[in-house]
Each structure stands twice: as structure tokens, then as C-alpha cells.
Write a protein that holds these residues in place. Structure first.
Motif, PDB file in Angstrom:
ATOM      1  N   LEU A  12      -3.647 -62.600 -63.776  1.00 50.01           N
ATOM      2  CA  LEU A  12      -5.012 -62.359 -63.274  1.00 50.01           C
ATOM      3  C   LEU A  12      -5.953 -61.972 -64.422  1.00 50.01           C
ATOM      4  O   LEU A  12      -5.498 -61.526 -65.480  1.00 50.01           O
ATOM      5  N   LYS A  15     -10.197 -57.835 -64.842  1.00 49.53           N
ATOM      6  CA  LYS A  15     -11.546 -57.273 -64.989  1.00 49.53           C
ATOM      7  C   LYS A  15     -11.704 -56.006 -64.146  1.00 49.53           C
ATOM      8  O   LYS A  15     -12.641 -55.246 -64.338  1.00 49.53           O
ATOM      9  N   ASN A  16     -10.840 -55.847 -63.156  1.00 49.90           N
ATOM     10  CA  ASN A  16     -10.936 -54.716 -62.227  1.00 49.90           C
ATOM     11  C   ASN A  16     -12.352 -54.548 -61.672  1.00 49.90           C
ATOM     12  O   ASN A  16     -12.877 -53.438 -61.579  1.00 49.90           O
ATOM     13  N   CYS A  17     -12.955 -55.649 -61.301  1.00 48.87           N
ATOM     14  CA  CYS A  17     -14.358 -55.608 -60.863  1.00 48.87           C
ATOM     15  C   CYS A  17     -14.493 -55.323 -59.364  1.00 48.87           C
ATOM     16  O   CYS A  17     -15.560 -54.965 -58.889  1.00 48.87           O
ATOM     17  N   GLU A  19     -14.478 -57.391 -56.874  1.00 48.64           N
ATOM     18  CA  GLU A  19     -15.155 -58.421 -56.069  1.00 48.64           C
ATOM     19  C   GLU A  19     -14.230 -59.070 -55.027  1.00 48.64           C
ATOM     20  O   GLU A  19     -14.680 -59.771 -54.147  1.00 48.64           O
ATOM     21  N   PRO A  23     -10.048 -52.516 -55.274  1.00 44.04           N
ATOM     22  CA  PRO A  23     -10.648 -52.025 -56.520  1.00 44.04           C
ATOM     23  C   PRO A  23     -10.059 -52.573 -57.816  1.00 44.04           C
ATOM     24  O   PRO A  23     -10.756 -52.650 -58.821  1.00 44.04           O
ATOM     25  N   THR A  24      -8.782 -52.967 -57.813  1.00 45.90           N
ATOM     26  CA  THR A  24      -8.183 -53.380 -59.087  1.00 45.90           C
ATOM     27  C   THR A  24      -7.433 -54.697 -58.951  1.00 45.90           C
ATOM     28  O   THR A  24      -7.035 -55.097 -57.851  1.00 45.90           O
ATOM     29  N   CYS A  25      -7.229 -55.321 -60.127  1.00 43.77           N
ATOM     30  CA  CYS A  25      -6.473 -56.578 -60.146  1.00 43.77           C
ATOM     31  C   CYS A  25      -5.031 -56.342 -59.700  1.00 43.77           C
ATOM     32  O   CYS A  25      -4.429 -57.193 -59.054  1.00 43.77           O
ATOM     33  N   PHE A  28      -4.857 -56.242 -56.019  1.00 41.13           N
ATOM     34  CA  PHE A  28      -5.037 -57.605 -55.510  1.00 41.13           C
ATOM     35  C   PHE A  28      -3.742 -58.413 -55.663  1.00 41.13           C
ATOM     36  O   PHE A  28      -3.330 -59.141 -54.754  1.00 41.13           O
ATOM     37  N   CYS A  42     -10.638 -64.123 -55.592  1.00 40.75           N
ATOM     38  CA  CYS A  42     -11.023 -63.754 -56.968  1.00 40.75           C
ATOM     39  C   CYS A  42     -11.767 -64.930 -57.600  1.00 40.75           C
ATOM     40  O   CYS A  42     -11.190 -65.997 -57.808  1.00 40.75           O
ATOM     41  N   PRO A  43     -13.054 -64.731 -57.923  1.00 38.62           N
ATOM     42  CA  PRO A  43     -13.823 -65.855 -58.470  1.00 38.62           C
ATOM     43  C   PRO A  43     -13.521 -66.148 -59.948  1.00 38.62           C
ATOM     44  O   PRO A  43     -14.033 -67.115 -60.493  1.00 38.62           O
TER      45      PRO A  43
HETATM   46 FE1  SF4 Z   1     -12.014 -58.723 -60.036  1.00 39.48          FE
HETATM   47 FE2  SF4 Z   1     -10.225 -58.803 -58.058  1.00 39.48          FE
HETATM   48 FE3  SF4 Z   1     -10.432 -60.867 -59.724  1.00 39.48          FE
HETATM   49 FE4  SF4 Z   1      -9.422 -58.574 -60.603  1.00 39.48          FE
HETATM   50  S1  SF4 Z   1      -8.571 -59.884 -59.054  1.00 39.48           S
HETATM   51  S2  SF4 Z   1     -10.927 -59.833 -61.608  1.00 39.48           S
HETATM   52  S3  SF4 Z   1     -10.598 -57.091 -59.373  1.00 39.48           S
HETATM   53  S4  SF4 Z   1     -11.996 -60.154 -58.289  1.00 39.48           S
END
Ligand code: SF4
Length: 448
Positions: A12, A15-17, A19, A23-25, A28, A42-43
Motif C-alpha cells: 500500500l 500515506k495514512n491519509c 481517505e 485512519p491508517t494504511c 485498511f 484507496c485512490p
Molecule cells: Fe490513504 Fe487508506 Fe490509501 Fe493508506 S490505504 S493511502 S490511508 S486511502
């Protein structure tokens, strides 16, 4: 072999963004490994990683979609043998058989039964999902016309059944936009049916005389690049069908045996001439592990129990079934009708509302969201207490519907009546019966 959460995490973007709604990769990745998230959330995942993860994180039984839009049926995607281990995800599709050599009146009757036999339960509409249009006429135009008719008169997802590739092609001509299931590729027509499935981007049924032959054909189809397959092991007795369902599921889950890692289709309609026996066979196959069951006809006395069985088996055992919070009107209540309150555990709701209905007295039933817990459990967990009931009553809008201020609470929570009277200062709190079966007699003694 499916990847672990950590293995997925390594691929993955990190980025831990947030989206993707967690909250975290890492979170996810864990969800992805558990089948609780879709990679598309995840975009930032590159196309290359998408391809890699899609294959590696695919469930042992691949999901297959039949139909388009809101009524599309998804089957497969299962990850466990027993629902108490986790949950079953995609409910068995229930299909009604209509053959193109049937009398028009019979066809119309079947179409009506498909449209009419729908039931509301726990806020859901329960009904059959598919119509299996079977060619027995050897007449392409007749087959295509029946498909057109079914499309016009129902919103069913379709199974097209024919052994003849040319006739199947005519059927697809009028229905390919509906993404029907093409049934079926057999030993002697694999190439032709694989071609039709590819050309029309439709899922393909695969028929083998037995599991061994089925594996042979499925292997061929996978080599040809087909990914959406639905398996028929050829079993036409309940004993063999049940055995094959279990063998197929075990091979896919425990051996990761890809040729059997697809949902199945079964034909209770071809296993007996006795309709009740057919229903029992269908019930068995819903429980053990059919992706689709095809029925010879639909009748309330058999469909309704099958729908309830399916509903129960395909609900998450870790989450109680809940009704929607709100005000339920029973027997046309008015401003003088009595008000009862209970929790949103589905069984509680059904029993209480059923008893009120049978009393034939008009009443308002307030159903408070208690996370699907029954009255006593919710009370013990502080989810059905004066501090939750009072705000719910105030915001529910019931005060605009009645001119009195009397609230009947379940007898099991009589201990909260004093506190509730403090929270709802201008209300009289009445303690109702402990058992729902006593509600009708109790209501007759009350005056709002
Ligand atoms: Fe962001 Fe989730 Fe993709 Fe990680 S997995 S980069 S937190 S959208």
C-alpha cells in the motif's frame, strides 16, 4: 493463497491519509485481508499493485455478479464453512424456471407470481431474485421473445438456459445489457459458450456430469481467461447435490483449489416431482452452500419459509438483527391511542407489534434503537433506560401525534419507571406486562 494483512500493507502507499474511511494504511490492509474493504477505496494504489492484490487477495470462492443495476445479484465471495466462524456474505439467489414451450397463460402466471410474492421483514423486502428462461423449443425466436417478455414485465436478473450456442446467441442479443448468466458450458460446447461469455461480458455456468468433469471444464475456461463462473456438478439427487456442495466448498476453502473456487448453481426443480419435497431440498441447499437454487414454481407456502431461512443464515451472527428506530402505527391509531415503547431487537419488535395487531386496538409503538438488543439485555447494557428512552420519546415526534401524555413501558423494566417520570416530567409512565402475549388483554384495560 490469500495474502495476510501485513503482506497487503507492504504494497500500500503508506500515506495514512484516511481517505479510505479508516485512519491508517495498516488498518485498511487488515480490513482488506478480512474481506471487509474493497481495494478501490484507496485512490493511491497503482494499477500494477491493483492487479497484484486483486489476484492475491481474492476470496477462495470468487464473487460473481448476475444482472445490472440495483437488482444485480452477487453470489460467491464466501470465506468460511460455518456462519458462526464469521458470516456468510452473499445470499443464495432464488430462481424461478420458465420454459419457452410453456403455455402463454402458464408463463403469465409464473411472471405474476415472481412479481407478487414479496414480503416485508425487518425493514427488508424479501423476494426471489432470478428468472431462469429455459429453451426447450429449439426455436431461437421463441426463446428470444420469452426473454424480452420477462425483461419487460419483471426486474429479475436472468439465467439463460440452452444447449445450442446459436439459440443462446439469439437470447443474448436481446438481453446482454442485463448481464445474464449463460447456462451452461458443457464438455462438448466449451469453446462456443466461452466465446459467447467473453463477447457479451456475461458470467458463465459450467456443467459437468460429475465433479471430475466439472474441474476439467473449469480448468479449460480459466485458461481461456474466464473469471466469472458458476458451477453445476450435475447432481440431481439431494444426497449427491449436498455431498458435492460440501466437497466444493471444502476444496475451495481448505485446499485453495481454484477450479472449484466459484459459486454454485443447483436445481431442486429437477430432483423431485413433489413440490414440498422440492422446497425441503431447496432449504437444505440454501443452508449448504448453493449460490443459486432454481425452483419449478413459486408459491407463498414454500417461498416464504425459504426466504426467511435465507435471511437468517445470511445475517451476521455477531450483529443482532435490528428494526429501524421510529414510530410504528398499528391498527390505524389516532390522537387518543395508547403509546408503547420497546427496543429495536427484531424479534422483540415482531412479537410486540404482532400482539398489538391481534388486540385489534389502535396503538403507537415507539421502537428505540438499542443496537438490536432485547429489552432486558438493553437495560442491563444501559441502552434502554430512562436516559435513552426520554430523549428518544421527545425527538420521535409522537407528541405531535397524540393529545395525551401516557407511555406504556415493558414490565421487565418496571424499575426505571420512577426515573423515567423524572426525565419525562409531564408524562404518566404505565408499567405494561412482562410477557408480550399479555399485551392484548392489558391494552383492553387501559384508557389513553
Ligand atoms: Fe490513504 Fe487508506 Fe490509501 Fe493508506 S490505504 S493511502 S490511508 S486511502
Amino acid at each position: 493463497m490469500a495474502l495476510t494483512g501485513i503482506e497487503i500493507y507492504k504494497k500500500l502507499p503508506k500515506k495514512n491519509c484516511g481517505e479510505c474511511d479508516v485512519p491508517t494504511c495498516l488498518a485498511f490492509a487488515m480490513n482488506l485481508a478480512a474481506g471487509k474493504a474493497e481495494l478501490s477505496a484507496c485512490p493511491y494504489v497503482s494499477e500494477e499493485v491493483k492487479q497484484e492484490l486483486a489476484v492475491a487477495s481474492a476470496p477462495p470462492i470468487l464473487p460473481v455478479s448476475i444482472g445490472e443495476g440495483d437488482n444485480a445479484l452477487k453470489i460467491g465471495g464466501e470465506t468460511v464453512m460455518f456462519r458462526h466462524e464469521k458470516t456468510f456474505f452473499n445470499p443464495t439467489g432464488i430462481a424461478l424456471l420458465i420454459a419457452d414451450t410453456m403455455e402463454e397463460a402458464e408463463i403469465d402466471k409464473r411472471i405474476s407470481s415472481f412479481n407478487e410474492l414479496q414480503y416485508e421483514r425487518v425493514g427488508l423486502t424479501l423476494c426471489a431474485n432470478l428468472i431462469a428462461v429455459k429453451e426447450t423449443s429449439q426455436d431461437a425466436a421463441k426463446f428470444a421473445n420469452l426473454i424480452k417478455k420477462v425483461k419487460e414485465k419483471t426486474d429479475a436478473s436472468l439465467i439463460l438456459m440452452s444447449n445450442n450456442p446459436d439459440i443462446m446467441s439469439a437470447g443474448l442479443e436481446v438481453s446482454k445489457d442485463n448481464k445474464p448468466l449463460i447456462y451452461a458450458a458443457k464438455k462438448d460446447n466449451v469453446e462456443a459458450f466461452a466465446g459467447l461469455a467473453k463477447e457479451n461480458s456475461c458470467p458463465l455456468g459450467v456443467y459437468g456430469e460429475n465433479i471430475g468433469e466439472l474441474i476439467e471444464i473449469t480448468n479449460k475456461l480459466m485458461e481461456m481467461g474466464l473469471k466469472e463462473l458458476v458451477l453445476d456438478s450435475g447432481a440431481r439427487t439431494i444426497h449427491k447435490a449436498l455431498e458435492d456442495q460440501i466437497v466444493t466448498r471444502r476444496a475451495a476453502l481448505f485446499k485453495k483449489f481454484r477450479p472449484l473456487g466459484f459459486p454454485t448453481i443447483t436445481f431442486p426443480c429437477e430432483m423431485t416431482d413433489d413440490f414440498m419435497e422440492e422446497t425441503m431440498i431447496a432449504g437444505t441447499l440454501i443452508a449448504k452452500y448453493a449460490g443459486i437454487i432454481v425452483l419449478s414454481r413459486l408459491a407463498g407456502e414454500s417461498l416464504f419459509p425459504l426466504l426467511l431461512e435465507r435471511l437468517n443464515i445470511y445475517t451476521d451472527p455477531q450483529r443482532p438483527m435490528a428494526s429501524k428506530e421510529g414510530i410504528y402505527e398499528i391498527n390505524s391509531p389516532d390522537e387518543n391511542s395508547q403509546i408503547l415503547v420497546t427496543t429495536n431487537f427484531s424479534l422483540t419488535y415482531f412479537i410486540v407489534s404482532g400482539e398489538i395487531e391481534s388486540s385489534r386496538l389502535p396503538a403507537w409503538l415507539l421502537v428505540q434503537d438499542a443496537e438490536g438488543l432485547s429489552v432486558l439485555t438493553a437495560w442491563a447494557a444501559d441502552k434502554f433506560v430512562a436516559q435513552t428512552i426520554a430523549p428518544f420519546v421527545k425527538k420521535s415526534g409522537i407528541m405531535d401525534k397524540v393529545k395525551h401524555r401516557k407511555l406504556i413501558i415493558p414490565g421487565y423494566v418496571a424499575q426505571i419507571s420512577g426515573e423515567l417520570e423524572e426525565e419525562l416530567a409531564d408524562w404518566e409512565i404505565i408499567i405494561g406486562p412482562r410477557e408480550a402475549s399479555h399485551i392484548p388483554a392489558f391494552l383492553k384495560t387501559q384508557k389513553a
